[in-house]
Design an enzyme around this catalytic site. Structure first.
Site, mmCIF file in Angstrom:
data_model
loop_
_atom_site.group_PDB
_atom_site.id
_atom_site.type_symbol
_atom_site.label_atom_id
_atom_site.label_comp_id
_atom_site.label_asym_id
_atom_site.label_seq_id
_atom_site.Cartn_x
_atom_site.Cartn_y
_atom_site.Cartn_z
ATOM 1 N N LYS A 1 44.883 19.000 46.529
ATOM 2 C CA LYS A 1 45.810 20.026 47.019
ATOM 3 C C LYS A 1 45.205 21.411 46.823
ATOM 4 C CE LYS A 1 48.282 20.074 42.608
ATOM 5 N NZ LYS A 1 49.577 19.865 41.928
ATOM 6 N N TYR B 1 38.592 53.908 38.274
ATOM 7 C CA TYR B 1 39.919 54.491 38.455
ATOM 8 C C TYR B 1 40.610 54.723 37.111
ATOM 9 C CZ TYR B 1 39.730 53.492 43.460
ATOM 10 O OH TYR B 1 39.379 53.460 44.791
ATOM 11 N N MET C 1 38.982 46.873 44.419
ATOM 12 C CA MET C 1 39.172 45.859 45.448
ATOM 13 C C MET C 1 37.874 45.135 45.786
ATOM 14 S SD MET C 1 40.679 46.198 49.326
ATOM 15 C CE MET C 1 42.311 46.712 48.782
#
Length: 357
Positions: free
Chosen positions: A34, A253, A301
């Site tokens: 799965k 950041y 990101m």
């Protein structure tokens, strides 16, 4: 220089299947694939192991049909059962077996008009209290299914909730409940998933259901090597910059991390857009050129930054390992405060996949 890449080893996968067979030599295997084979690529995994397993386990009908469309002919089991009565004819045509765990599923199955009967697993709630037939209802479900022309064969299943807790006493209680519920009934049984396979040999009944251990990942954040399992996935990327960095200057950041010395900062081409967790603690290791170096600053990101050290000789293009044999995923999961299952299944489609061996 490569972007974020998951290297998937067929040799490791085959090794793990053989290890599982050695632990439960008298049990048939439902290979759980799965969630895209726990992030490892369901087509590759199923093709690699199909000659050494007896059935495949999935969570959704779409996953089962994906296996069939890729040439898998072994039986497939829907571990959560079917979601709609309209699914049942599809199961019958495609030799897909189903769990039955509730009254609605039982009624739909009894009322269906199917081209041929299907195999059914009665899921019994022995203590997980998530899905399953109550213990006092097992006889009723068994009798109703036994009398139905829609049912070919009945088997029994349950699921441990604390199999990795070796001294809590709950697993023994669940196993006893399961064996009692199944006694005097014809039908094969399965209760051992990965934890049961590793730690509870008395639970190795006619069928076992290896999931995470098939991929060389342990169930309890102990490095899988302690169980003679080999990680199937190595998550890698590359250094895309090596920068001189001054003492007292921040990185990333929010300026969360400030260097206490002159050093060199490596920028690695992977971030939360690839599925690597954003809020990893400062100091979480990656593996570069034979050594561990710490992540510093917030994960972005597309990038993360590591402290290579002032004397580092690492170069742009050098490989960085985020987890794998050299750096156990269980250790990374423990540091981050998640489970290894989450790390591998959250990788995004942007991560390249390279099948090796």
């Amino acid at each position: 220089m490569k972007a974020a890449t998951a290297k998937i080893s067929s040799l490791a996968l085959k090794h793990n299947i053989q290890k599982i067979k050695s632990l439960a030599p008298n049990s048939k295997i439902i290979a759980v694939v799965k969630a895209n084979a726990y992030g490892h690529g369901v087509e590759f995994v199923s093709q690699t192991v199909q000659d050494n397993v007896d059935c495949f386990g999935v969570a959704r009908l779409g996953e089962a049909l994906r296996l069939r469309s890729n040439g898998i002919t072994k039986p497939i089991l829907l571990l959560e059962g079917f979601f709609s009565a309209s699914d049942l004819p599809i199961l019958a045509v495609n030799n897909i077996e189903t769990v039955v765990h509730c009254a609605e599923q039982l009624e739909d199955l009894l009322q269906a008009k199917l081209p041929n009967p299907i195999n059914v697993w009665i899921k019994i709630d022995t203590g997980m209290h998530r899905l399953g037939v109550q213990l006092e209802e097992v006889d009723h479900y068994y009798q109703m299914l036994s009398q139905s022309s829609n049912v070919n064969r009945i088997r029994f299943m349950s699921h441990f909730s604390r199999a990795d807790e070796l001294t809590c006493g709950y697993t023994e209680k669940q196993l006893d409940r399961f064996l009692t519920a199944c006694q005097d009934k014809e039908g094969e049984r399965s209760i051992a998933a990965s934890g049961g396979i590793l730690f509870w040999p008395e639970s190795h009944l006619e069928w076992i259901r290896p999931g995470i251990i098939m991929y060389g990942i342990s169930v309890n954040n102990t490095p899988s090597s302690e169980y003679d399992l080999i990680p199937v996935m190595t998550l890698t990327s590359s250094l895309i910059a090596v920068r001189e960095h001054k003492k007292g200057e921040p990185v990333g950041y929010g300026g969360r991390w400030v260097s206490d010395k002159d050093t060199k900062i490596g920028v690695v081409a992977i971030g939360y857009g690839d599925g690597y967790p954003r809020d990893v603690p400062t100091g979480t290791p990656v593996y570069v050129n034979g050594r561990r170096v710490p992540i510093v600053g917030k994960v972005s990101m597309d990038m993360l930054t590591v402290d290579l050290g002032i004397d580092a000789e690492d170069k742009v293009g050098d490989e960085v390992i985020l987890w794998g044999k050299e750096l156990p995923i269980e250790e990374i999961a423990e540091i981050i405060g998640v489970i290894s299952y989450e790390l591998v299944t959250k990788l995004t489609p942007r991560v390249l996949v390279e099948y090796i061996d």
